[in-house]
Design a protein around this motif. Structure first.
Motif, mmCIF file in Angstrom:
data_model
loop_
_atom_site.group_PDB
_atom_site.id
_atom_site.type_symbol
_atom_site.label_atom_id
_atom_site.label_comp_id
_atom_site.label_asym_id
_atom_site.label_seq_id
_atom_site.Cartn_x
_atom_site.Cartn_y
_atom_site.Cartn_z
ATOM 1 N N UNK A 145 0.780 -1.039 -0.068
ATOM 2 C CA UNK A 145 0.174 -0.026 -0.077
ATOM 3 C C UNK A 145 0.947 1.172 -0.074
ATOM 4 N N UNK A 146 0.270 2.291 -0.624
ATOM 5 C CA UNK A 146 0.999 3.461 -0.337
ATOM 6 C C UNK A 146 0.726 4.051 1.233
ATOM 7 N N UNK A 147 1.703 4.947 1.618
ATOM 8 C CA UNK A 147 2.955 5.094 0.624
ATOM 9 C C UNK A 147 3.996 4.306 0.848
ATOM 10 N N UNK A 148 4.942 4.178 -0.185
ATOM 11 C CA UNK A 148 6.189 3.147 0.219
ATOM 12 C C UNK A 148 5.503 1.933 -0.334
ATOM 13 N N UNK A 149 4.699 1.834 -1.197
ATOM 14 C CA UNK A 149 4.291 0.794 -2.118
ATOM 15 C C UNK A 149 5.629 -0.073 -2.800
ATOM 16 N N UNK A 150 5.608 -1.227 -2.557
ATOM 17 C CA UNK A 150 6.968 -1.888 -3.210
ATOM 18 C C UNK A 150 8.160 -1.954 -2.477
ATOM 19 N N UNK A 151 8.318 -1.246 -1.483
ATOM 20 C CA UNK A 151 9.398 -1.263 -0.613
ATOM 21 C C UNK A 151 9.593 -2.660 0.378
ATOM 22 N N UNK A 152 10.564 -3.016 0.787
ATOM 23 C CA UNK A 152 10.703 -4.042 1.528
ATOM 24 C C UNK A 152 10.233 -3.724 3.028
ATOM 25 N N UNK A 153 9.604 -4.535 3.796
ATOM 26 C CA UNK A 153 9.058 -4.136 4.823
ATOM 27 C C UNK A 153 8.341 -5.406 5.680
ATOM 28 N N UNK A 154 8.296 -5.107 7.134
ATOM 29 C CA UNK A 154 7.772 -6.093 7.838
ATOM 30 C C UNK A 154 6.201 -6.019 7.675
ATOM 31 N N UNK A 155 5.651 -7.203 8.140
ATOM 32 C CA UNK A 155 4.082 -7.213 8.081
ATOM 33 C C UNK A 155 3.590 -6.716 9.250
ATOM 34 N N UNK A 156 2.357 -5.863 8.843
ATOM 35 C CA UNK A 156 1.780 -5.211 10.138
ATOM 36 C C UNK A 156 0.461 -4.950 9.807
ATOM 37 N N UNK A 157 -0.277 -4.292 10.644
ATOM 38 C CA UNK A 157 -1.504 -4.291 10.624
ATOM 39 C C UNK A 157 -2.122 -2.950 11.627
ATOM 40 N N UNK A 158 -3.457 -2.647 11.261
ATOM 41 C CA UNK A 158 -3.689 -1.613 12.265
ATOM 42 C C UNK A 158 -4.762 -2.221 13.356
ATOM 43 N N UNK A 159 -4.591 -1.411 14.476
ATOM 44 C CA UNK A 159 -5.155 -1.871 15.656
ATOM 45 C C UNK A 159 -6.581 -1.478 15.553
ATOM 46 N N UNK A 160 -7.796 -2.376 15.838
ATOM 47 C CA UNK A 160 -9.196 -1.903 15.576
ATOM 48 C C UNK A 160 -9.255 -1.466 16.904
ATOM 49 N N UNK A 161 -10.470 -0.699 16.794
ATOM 50 C CA UNK A 161 -11.066 0.107 18.028
ATOM 51 C C UNK A 161 -11.075 -0.685 19.503
ATOM 52 N N UNK A 162 -11.644 -1.813 19.209
ATOM 53 C CA UNK A 162 -11.860 -2.334 20.394
ATOM 54 C C UNK A 162 -11.092 -3.726 20.647
ATOM 55 N N UNK A 163 -9.788 -3.638 20.074
ATOM 56 C CA UNK A 163 -9.013 -4.998 20.087
ATOM 57 C C UNK A 163 -7.766 -4.577 20.896
ATOM 58 N N UNK A 164 -7.631 -5.412 21.669
ATOM 59 C CA UNK A 164 -6.290 -5.402 22.479
ATOM 60 C C UNK A 164 -4.889 -5.575 21.616
ATOM 61 N N UNK A 165 -3.939 -4.819 22.036
ATOM 62 C CA UNK A 165 -2.732 -4.723 21.207
ATOM 63 C C UNK A 165 -2.245 -6.119 21.035
ATOM 64 N N UNK A 166 -2.168 -6.825 21.915
ATOM 65 C CA UNK A 166 -1.723 -8.066 21.877
ATOM 66 C C UNK A 166 -2.516 -8.917 21.007
ATOM 67 N N UNK A 167 -3.956 -8.829 21.206
ATOM 68 C CA UNK A 167 -4.682 -9.538 20.253
ATOM 69 C C UNK A 167 -4.529 -9.206 18.693
ATOM 70 N N UNK A 168 -4.278 -8.000 18.663
ATOM 71 C CA UNK A 168 -4.151 -7.527 17.205
ATOM 72 C C UNK A 168 -2.892 -8.087 16.785
ATOM 73 N N UNK A 169 -1.571 -7.990 17.456
ATOM 74 C CA UNK A 169 -0.593 -8.788 17.175
ATOM 75 C C UNK A 169 -0.642 -10.222 16.519
ATOM 76 N N UNK A 170 -1.464 -11.089 17.574
ATOM 77 C CA UNK A 170 -1.925 -12.364 17.288
ATOM 78 C C UNK A 170 -2.476 -12.391 16.113
ATOM 79 N N UNK A 171 -3.611 -11.873 15.845
ATOM 80 C CA UNK A 171 -4.249 -11.800 14.808
ATOM 81 C C UNK A 171 -3.528 -11.536 13.386
ATOM 82 N N UNK A 172 -2.581 -10.565 13.527
ATOM 83 C CA UNK A 172 -1.756 -10.424 12.374
ATOM 84 C C UNK A 172 -0.886 -11.501 11.832
#
Lengths: 238, 238
Positions: free
Chosen positions: A49-76
């Motif tokens: 995705x933009x910005x930085x489309x095509x760059x080497x990158x770690x995999x990630x994701x956005x934290x959803x409103x009612x999601x704990x950060x650990x849960x978000x990481x586990x889901x990702x």
DNA sequence: TCAAAAGTGTTAGATTTACACCCATGA
DNA sequence: TCATGGGTGTAAATCTAACACTTTTGA
């Protein structure tokens, strides 16, 4: 008459206390470690995705409103690997104001350990991911190189006092494999006899009846980590 | 005709890439350590806002839109203590979905070390803060007890390999004071002779000509930490 | 028969721990 | 004169690091 930052439908009710403050985007980025061919590797991909489309990158994701950060990481992590119950730890929050070239995003880095052979090769290709030697990483998007550096450091420390290395190996492994793993993670050579001496003191590293004939003509005994034996006396030091 | 990254006032311009994702409130909470009367203490106060008004709590603040998280922590810390250049480190991000009873707020914990005598007593009272023995902490707001626990652990580890303890002491200190500090932080007794032996090996802990006559009849030599000597050979182990 | 990895103990040196008494002084 | 905290060294035990040869077997 300022209606600030009240995004979405869902938490309108709750949005009363901190109205005057601004919100930020929060993401998680995951450093996935694997061990293969005697090298410590990291799973990276081309950013989709933009910005930085095509760059080497770690995999990630956005934290959803009612999601704990650990849960978000586990889901990702599960999204990416199809695997559950992986060993995972937080590295820390990265929040320089200009770290993301597009927006203000604060990101929380996590690292996880997987056995590369548990990872479905098809899934890897679908996500366009590659296992890259941690010593040969290309420049990554944003501050991801720094995240990897810190994650590695964290993992090194953890690995001296907790039996987490086995997460990077197959169920059955030879002592040479285990030694190579510790060498790759610590970045320094280890004396074979001293290493094996210390291993012998740990009852939860069990010799099995099986022999590995692939890596040598003579064959090497295969060992396994026995978690329930470990739990009886959870001390580990390497 | 897209003008991106124009960080200006309101960042309306920047809000293009991650539009579909929700934002969250992000705060920092600071664990301020002090050492007094032979005890390791934490600075806490009564919470001044809802929810949880009146509860014992760490001091914190919200991250502003164009502010780095480290800067936010430093600002919060300075707001509170009037002091700059304090030793400060991140502990980690806390983001259970229901950690804050009022809203979804993710918080990043930092710890800082201050010399209690540098801290203006008037300022302390104005903020309604108290130094509380870390072993006698009351239940704190939200997950703040857990933050303190983790910060303490972090500090313990740091203190073994970096000369940060001096930040908790006056410029001039006796060896007994230093020992009591290490005992309070580690939570265990230390042998006096072994301790002093190790101190003598560190050239950057300098004996001064001054004598402390308050804590004993005989008087104890006062020492100082010399940072420039330390930098010549920055090794530390206690 | 030889190349390649598996397997196995001992010793010197360094580090860590335990431990007890004399000193200087003000009250 | 005595109670209080300051100051000092040694020896045993433990831990760490260095080191080399024999075994097995497939090619």
């Amino acid at each position: 008459m300022t209606e600030v930052n009240c995004r979405s439908t869902l938490n309108v009710q709750r949005s009363t206390y901190y109205r005057e403050h601004d919100k930020v985007w929060l993401s998680v980025d995951v450093i996935i470690f694997g061990f293969d061919q005697g090298k410590l590797k990291v799973l990276i991909g081309r950013r989709q995705m933009d910005p930085g489309r095509g760059d080497w990158s770690l995999y990630g994701g956005f934290v959803a409103p009612n999601e704990g950060i650990n849960e978000c990481a586990a889901r990702t992590l599960q999204e990416l690997t199809g695997l559950k119950n992986l060993f995972m730890r937080q590295v820390g929050a990265f929040g320089a104001p200009d770290r993301d070239p597009g927006e203000r995003v604060v990101s929380i880095a996590y690292y996880a350990l997987i056995n590369v052979h548990d990872y479905d090769e098809r899934l890897r290709q679908e996500h366009g991911l590659e296992w890259v030697d941690i010593n040969q990483l290309p420049p990554l998007y944003s501050d991801h190189n720094e995240m990897v550096r810190q994650a590695w450091r964290r993992m090194q420390l953890k690995m001296r006092t907790e039996p987490i290395g086995f997460r990077l190996l197959p169920n059955l492994f030879t002592l040479t494999q285990l030694q190579r793993l510790y060498e790759a993670v610590s970045g320094s050579e280890i004396d074979k006899r001293n290493f094996r001496k210390r291993i012998k003191e740990m009852d939860f590293i069990e010799k099995t009846e099986f022999i590995d004939k692939l890596s040598s003509k003579r064959g090497a005994a295969l060992y396994r980590f026995n978690d329930s034996v470990y739990k009886e006396d959870p001390t580990f030091k390497l």
